[in-house]
Design an enzyme around this catalytic site. Structure first.
Site, PDB file in Angstrom:
ATOM      1  N   GLU A 262      47.157  19.089  33.677  1.00  0.00           N
ATOM      2  CA  GLU A 262      46.567  20.030  34.638  1.00  0.00           C
ATOM      3  C   GLU A 262      47.672  20.642  35.486  1.00  0.00           C
ATOM      4  O   GLU A 262      48.552  19.933  35.983  1.00  0.00           O
ATOM      5  CB  GLU A 262      45.586  19.337  35.603  1.00  0.00           C
ATOM      6  CG  GLU A 262      44.231  19.011  35.058  1.00  0.00           C
ATOM      7  CD  GLU A 262      43.307  18.452  36.153  1.00  0.00           C
ATOM      8  OE1 GLU A 262      43.549  18.748  37.356  1.00  0.00           O
ATOM      9  OE2 GLU A 262      42.378  17.721  35.819  1.00  0.00           O
ATOM     10  N   GLU A 316      34.494  27.657  38.988  1.00  0.00           N
ATOM     11  CA  GLU A 316      33.335  26.750  38.884  1.00  0.00           C
ATOM     12  C   GLU A 316      32.624  26.692  40.235  1.00  0.00           C
ATOM     13  O   GLU A 316      33.116  26.078  41.185  1.00  0.00           O
ATOM     14  CB  GLU A 316      33.794  25.370  38.432  1.00  0.00           C
ATOM     15  CG  GLU A 316      34.445  25.384  37.054  1.00  0.00           C
ATOM     16  CD  GLU A 316      35.093  24.053  36.688  1.00  0.00           C
ATOM     17  OE1 GLU A 316      34.356  23.076  36.469  1.00  0.00           O
ATOM     18  OE2 GLU A 316      36.340  23.994  36.638  1.00  0.00           O
ATOM     19  N   LYS A 319      31.628  23.193  42.400  1.00  0.00           N
ATOM     20  CA  LYS A 319      32.605  22.191  42.802  1.00  0.00           C
ATOM     21  C   LYS A 319      32.599  22.046  44.321  1.00  0.00           C
ATOM     22  O   LYS A 319      32.433  23.016  45.058  1.00  0.00           O
ATOM     23  CB  LYS A 319      34.012  22.565  42.319  1.00  0.00           C
ATOM     24  CG  LYS A 319      34.152  22.571  40.805  1.00  0.00           C
ATOM     25  CD  LYS A 319      35.603  22.580  40.372  1.00  0.00           C
ATOM     26  CE  LYS A 319      36.236  21.223  40.570  1.00  0.00           C
ATOM     27  NZ  LYS A 319      37.593  21.150  39.973  1.00  0.00           N
ATOM     28  N   GLU A 325      38.888  25.134  45.546  1.00  0.00           N
ATOM     29  CA  GLU A 325      38.364  24.319  44.443  1.00  0.00           C
ATOM     30  C   GLU A 325      37.488  25.123  43.498  1.00  0.00           C
ATOM     31  O   GLU A 325      37.383  24.812  42.315  1.00  0.00           O
ATOM     32  CB  GLU A 325      37.567  23.128  44.999  1.00  0.00           C
ATOM     33  CG  GLU A 325      38.418  22.005  45.545  1.00  0.00           C
ATOM     34  CD  GLU A 325      39.219  21.309  44.461  1.00  0.00           C
ATOM     35  OE1 GLU A 325      38.650  21.019  43.384  1.00  0.00           O
ATOM     36  OE2 GLU A 325      40.416  21.047  44.674  1.00  0.00           O
TER      37      GLU A 325
END
Length: 478
Positions: A262, A316, A319, A325
């Site tokens: 990541e 997303e 989240k 985030e």
């Protein structure tokens, strides 16, 4: 890569032919309620030339959609299943049969991530990690898949005790014997690799006063010299990765490869999330792709062509946490690009990073030491850093360092004299920590002032030795 200056030069010019190089993949997270179907996602990946992805589960719809696509896949056994996988070989066998063997080889599963950042998991699953990895591997052996599918586990940079300078990289002492030595031995025996999650964004966000934006975004900069080995670094990413290589080397595991599972940069953040913007996200990810696909390793491991997974495929919306985030995505759920960057060698031919006039591109890398060593993702709650002694250095080394700090170094060591406020606890480590911190703060937290030949390291929480209070840079020195 023969020399770090060459890597820097390669970043500055258009490259139209490429030698053996690294590989780019993408994390396909799905904590959202508005994402396209898995079949549409596979089409998107193929259109963009993305041939590696990592998923955070083994969702059947995703694995079925990937069948026959030619896209290599890393699947995940979630943290909450570590206990079962560690304690029960039958569970591990069943999990592999149901989630891996049932799809392979049509779905090209190449690795299994057992857990994710287990050491920071509040459920305290660390002790189950290596046994779970071993049982999953044995299940692969049972199905004769162990030669094609590797087992590992992604670690966060917070697993490092020290990450600055890179040459002083070391794992947290409490994890060395219990986890890292047996895990690295397992990786060696099975021909696997260490998975690492690395986010220069977190280090930059908390240290904008000492880390230049250009250094964080792979842009042209003078570089930073590692005082421990003399190597010059032109990117924070390379410095973070080499800290992990150094930590493995310290345990005699120089032969273990590393995959960055990541890394990324948010395109939007809250007001206090410094550096979160579309321009910076495009620069970080675009320049990183170029950095990886043009070949060459890191200054410490020049032949280590890296596989790197960008985080993440989509924004997303479900989240939790700060705005950032929900804004790491390369694409919106509509499949439109958040910003335009290439993912392939062919795409690089026309790629140009366009620095914004407000990017801070003229700021040179600072010589001050970043909080958390520019490493892990945890942030200082006070905005300050301190320097403390490494108890593993030994009394002789600590005493020599104290002598220097309190002597020619000019540290204020009056508080650790007999009868003074910080004399107790009367231990070598406590006294060394006070002396080292005084020297570190006096020198403005500059690069190399919390090293002492490996006898010290930077922390982002106030040290606690009895009732002694350690000064910070913001406080007036006695």
């Amino acid at each position: 890569m023969a020399h770090p200056f060459i890597a820097f030069f390669l970043l500055l010019i258009p490259v139209f032919t490429f030698a053996e190089s690294g590989s780019i993949g993408v994390n396909y997270g799905r904590i959202a309620d508005n994402l396209p179907s898995a079949s549409k996602v596979v089409k998107l990946l193929k259109t963009q030339g993305i041939n590696r992805i990592k998923v955070y589960d083994t969702d059947p719809s995703v694995l079925h959609a990937l069948s026959g696509s030619g896209i290599k896949v890393t699947v995940d056994l979630p943290n909450e299943q570590l206990f079962a996988a560690a304690k029960s070989t039958s569970f591990a066998n069943s999990w592999v049969e149901r989630n891996v063997a049932a799809y392979y080889p049509h779905t090209e599963i190449e690795a299994i991530a057992v857990g994710n950042e287990v050491f920071v998991d509040p459920r305290n699953t660390t002790k189950f990690l290596v046994p779970a990895m071993k049982n999953i591997h044995e299940a692969l052996v049972k199905f004769n898949l162990h030669s094609d599918i590797k087992v590992s586990s992604p670690i966060a940079l917070s697993a490092l005790q020290n990450s600055y300078p890179s040459s002083a990289g070391s794992f947290r002492p409490e994890l060395v014997e219990t986890v890292f030595k047996p895990m690295l031995e397992f990786l060696r025996q099975t021909g696997s690799f260490l998975m690492v999650n690395a986010y220069p964004f977190f280090a930059y966000e908390s240290n904008t006063d000492v880390i230049s934006l250009d250094y964080a975004l792979f842009r042209e900069n003078p570089g930073v010299v590692d005082a421990g080995n003399g190597l010059r670094y032109f990117s924070l990413f390379d410095a973070q990765i080499d800290a992990v290589f150094a930590a493995m080397s310290a345990l005699k595991f120089d032969d273990i490869k590393l995959v960055v599972t990541e890394t990324g940069w948010p395109s939007k953040g809250d007001e206090n999330e410094n550096g979160a913007s579309i321009q910076n996200a495009a620069a970080y990810n675009g320049n990183l792709v170029r950095r990886i696909l043009t070949g060459g390793g890191t200054p410490l491991r020049p032949k280590a062509d890296l596989t790197v997974y960008l985080f993440a495929l989509f924004n997303e919306n479900k989240k939790f946490g700060p705005t950032s985030e929900r804004n790491y995505g390369l694409f919106y759920p509509s499949e439109e690009k958040v910003y335009n960057i290439p993912f392939t060698v062919e795409g690089l031919k026309n790629y140009r990073d366009n620095p914004s006039p407000v990017s801070g591109s003229q700021q040179p890398p600072s010589s001050a030491a970043p909080k958390n060593g520019g490493g892990g993702v945890s942030k200082s709650t006070t905005g300050e850093t301190w320097c403390v002694a490494n108890g593993e250095a030994g009394k002789e080394k600590l005493q020599a360092a104290i002598d220097f700090a309190c002597g020619e170094g000019g540290a204020d060591c009056r508080p650790i004299q007999p009868g003074a406020t910080c004399f107790n606890p009367n231990t070598m480590e406590a006294h060394a920590s006070f002396a080292f911190n005084s020297y570190y703060q006096k020198n403005g937290r500059k690069m190399g002032t919390c090293y002492f030949g490996g006898s010290a390291y930077v922390v982002s929480q106030p040290p606690k030795y009895g009732k002694c209070e350690f000064p910070s840079e913001a406080e007036e020195q006695p």
